[in-house]
Scaffold this motif. Sequence first.
Motif, PDB file in Angstrom:
ATOM      1  N   LEU A   1       0.825  -1.209   0.000  1.00  0.00           N
ATOM      2  CA  LEU A   1       0.000   0.000   0.000  1.00  0.00           C
ATOM      3  C   LEU A   1       0.863   1.264   0.000  1.00  0.00           C
ATOM      4  O   LEU A   1       0.595   2.234  -0.687  1.00  0.00           O
ATOM      5  N   LYS A   2       1.971   1.204   0.788  1.00  0.00           N
ATOM      6  CA  LYS A   2       2.828   2.372   0.915  1.00  0.00           C
ATOM      7  C   LYS A   2       3.373   2.795  -0.453  1.00  0.00           C
ATOM      8  O   LYS A   2       3.346   3.959  -0.842  1.00  0.00           O
ATOM      9  N   ARG A   3       3.861   1.786  -1.179  1.00  0.00           N
ATOM     10  CA  ARG A   3       4.449   2.102  -2.477  1.00  0.00           C
ATOM     11  C   ARG A   3       3.378   2.599  -3.438  1.00  0.00           C
ATOM     12  O   ARG A   3       3.579   3.544  -4.205  1.00  0.00           O
ATOM     13  N   SER A   4       2.253   1.945  -3.394  1.00  0.00           N
ATOM     14  CA  SER A   4       1.180   2.325  -4.301  1.00  0.00           C
ATOM     15  C   SER A   4       0.722   3.761  -4.034  1.00  0.00           C
ATOM     16  O   SER A   4       0.461   4.537  -4.952  1.00  0.00           O
ATOM     17  N   LEU A   5       0.701   4.098  -2.729  1.00  0.00           N
ATOM     18  CA  LEU A   5       0.309   5.467  -2.357  1.00  0.00           C
ATOM     19  C   LEU A   5       1.346   6.472  -2.869  1.00  0.00           C
ATOM     20  O   LEU A   5       1.021   7.500  -3.467  1.00  0.00           O
ATOM     21  N   ALA A   6       2.610   6.106  -2.641  1.00  0.00           N
ATOM     22  CA  ALA A   6       3.692   6.996  -3.082  1.00  0.00           C
ATOM     23  C   ALA A   6       3.624   7.220  -4.577  1.00  0.00           C
ATOM     24  O   ALA A   6       3.828   8.328  -5.086  1.00  0.00           O
TER      25      ALA A   6
END
Lengths: 549, 373
Positions: free
Chosen positions: A20-25
């Motif tokens: 999720l973190k990467r996708s958000l970034a």
Amino acid sequence: MTDTTQETSGPMLAADGTPLKRSLAKALRAQKLRALALIAPLLLFVLITFIAPIADMLFRSVDDSQQGTVHGTMPLTAEALKDWDSSTGELPDNAVFDAVYTDIFVAAENKLHTRVGSRLNYERTGSSSLFRKTGRGLDDIGEVYQDQFEDLDPDWDEGTPWAELMGSPDWLTSMQGWEDGQPLPPFELRDGVADLLPRTAAIYRVFADFQIEEEEKSLLDEEPWSIVHTRLYEDLRDGDFSTYAGPRADMVKAADALVDTAEFETIALKDGFEAIDEDWLDIGLWQTIKAYSTSYTAGYFLNAVDMQKTPEGVALRDENQRIYGLLFKRTMFMSMVITFSCIMLAYPVAYLLANLPMRTANLLMILVLLPFWTSLLVRTSAWKVMLQQQGVINDVLVWIGIVGDDARLVMINNQLGTIIAMTHILLPFMILPMYSVMSTIPPYYVRAAKSLGATNWTSFWRVYFPQSVPGIGAGSILVFILAIGYYITPEIVGGNTGTFISNRIAYHISSSLNWGLAAALGSILLAAVLILYWAYDRIVGIDNVKLGG
Amino acid sequence: MKLTKTLLATSALTVAASGAFAESHGNMAMDMTLVSWGGAYQASQQKAYAEPYMAMKDGVSITWDESSSEAVAKLRAMNEAGNITWDLVDVEAADAIRLCDEGLAMEIDHDEVLAASPDGVDASDDFGDMIVSDCFIPQIVFSTTFGYRTDQLAEGVEAPSGACDVFDLETYPGKRALNKQPTANMEWALLCDGVEYGDVYDILETEEGQTRALAKLDTIKDQTIWWSSSAEPIQLLADGEVFMASAYNGRLFSAIVEQDQPIGMAWEWQMFDLDGWIVPEGLPEDRLARVMDFLHFATDTQRLADQAAYISYGPARESSAPLVSTHAELGIEMAPHMPTDPNNATNTFVNNYNWWADYRDDLDAKFQAWLAQ
């Protein structure tokens, strides 16, 4: 317990399985890029048309490597002077004169010597005329030798024999086959000639490249520069030519024999330079050339604060050349006077604007804005008509009888003229921020103060005025910063005593073309404004400045 | 589709038209930017050269730029930027020499470019000594001299006669206007400080001489307004702002004779100088061709004489002098108003333009620093 299991089972995943973190970034980055793309045109525009030229211009304040500087146009001299100790009080040795001879000769052929002269003239007046004279006079040195060689054999003054002596056979063949309109073959030295006649070969190469690239003329038709003959003499004096058997061997041997005879006339370079101008034997000149032979210089900044480089270090300039300190002080002082008089005049107007009924206030507002919309030049010229000695104000005063006809007031072409005209021109910049702040001050504060027993003055000074200070601050910053860099108005109404540092910058940009000094003065002015801004922030606080409600 | 066709057709037409056009004009540019001094002088050039030329050559347009006083600096800057926007520049002789030395002006073969006189005398002989540099195409002889307000003269005081009266604040109180540059001012300062005419430039070459000249100017610095455009001193005189002003004699002439201002001339030690054209170095071929065509026309014997019918400057060609007669509009004789008329001054000063070409930068720096103090 459930919390820990989630943590140990790895990062939180988005619907497609990426963390999720990467996708958000990723999503955020895309958004940022889009935002950047939106402002990109403006950003590029500002960078290209505003930031880059200013940076380039300011860079000139330290750059001393362009064409037309000692470093750029007289490289041999700059190199040779490195070994010379400027503080001994002795003239540089012959090697330096030798380098200057070559440098100025080549520069004069390229018509660049006058620019070096102008550059050095900024530091030492007299250099410009010296370099112009020298550019014309250097031929006198070479002609001493040229004439003697020519008397010996006229071939020494012809293009073809020289080309045969110096050029490689291949080059010579293609040169002879050359026809008008074709590109000229690039020059090649003959093998061995650089050992045989080292100095002559070096200068002939410069001559050949110049003729081919700049003049586009055939070397077979062009007689060499006079300096080539000087170098030939030096080579013949120092070398041994008894075994030489290459092209034009007879010519060279005959010349060698001539040089060794007692009648052969020579001239020492130093004497040649002295004959052109005695200034070349002035140690101060050499100190200046050495001091300004580096590719980067602090010289322009030193000049901007009335100092200069000397062999003993940095020192103040002569009394009659110190003008920039005076001008900076005058600019600061007059800008402050103008700011202060703007405050005094603008405050009551802004107060009226904020407190009158809407209809009257609007009318007053138009009166404030009308001059603001009028061309700056028109307004300044109008002041000229008003203030001059045969102008409107003086005429009225004489008519009333306050001043005599023979004692008309001098109100223009001095500081007073600049202050009056600039106060008028900058007034709207003071009124508008003041008005926008004052119009947000609720009227009931003053009423409350009065109902609590305050006098008119107390309620104004203790209640109203403190709330209007942010407007004064904003107006003062605007007016002061505009005033400090003002140019047109002081130029027209300021005479000698009422001009600003910016007039001097304009003079160096457009008349004397001392762009380095102009850039240095501009940098100092910019720094002064930033420091004042910083000081203002520390003392008053920039948050207290309001440009609008 | 239709649109493309129309566009194509139009451009084809344009190409054909411009082809025909170029033929009749021999591949010359149709626009030309001339640089001059503005005011009455530029007007005389416009009437004598530009208007007849444009009437003769259909479609040529001429733009004027009034930047001659800063021509050297601007040409240097243009050269630096690599973009020459001027085609022909009117400058004083010393500036022409400077620009030629610096490679900013084009060297010209005068006999090839310029017309011979009607009697067949070559241009170089017709102009004679006026050709002070290979780049310089002489136009006029002018002088910097003095005008004063006749109505501000105190009663019983003799009218000022020339340059030295500027330094005499006792007899002639009031403001003065002088040119904001060292040329002429420095020479007058020395001359009026007692230096012999023949020694002026030798003394001005030295440090002490320069200090001495500035010291003399110091005595009137407070009372002086410095002008930078040649229309300014005339305006200052007309407004009565100054009592005396140095100005170019042609401008004074037009203020006195054409505009009837209460101004008198003080000719003593008037400063003779030459003015003419230079062509900037590095013009593209089509523009150069146009400039040369114009130059050939504008500097012929008749045109130079025509100019003298509008302003009182002497034509630089020997063959033009007999053709100068009366003012084009007022019909008065021009000869008595020419700076060269023997009745105008017993003492005249001939500007040493070669000296100034060398020393201008040096003295400019000194003079401007002195002004700023």
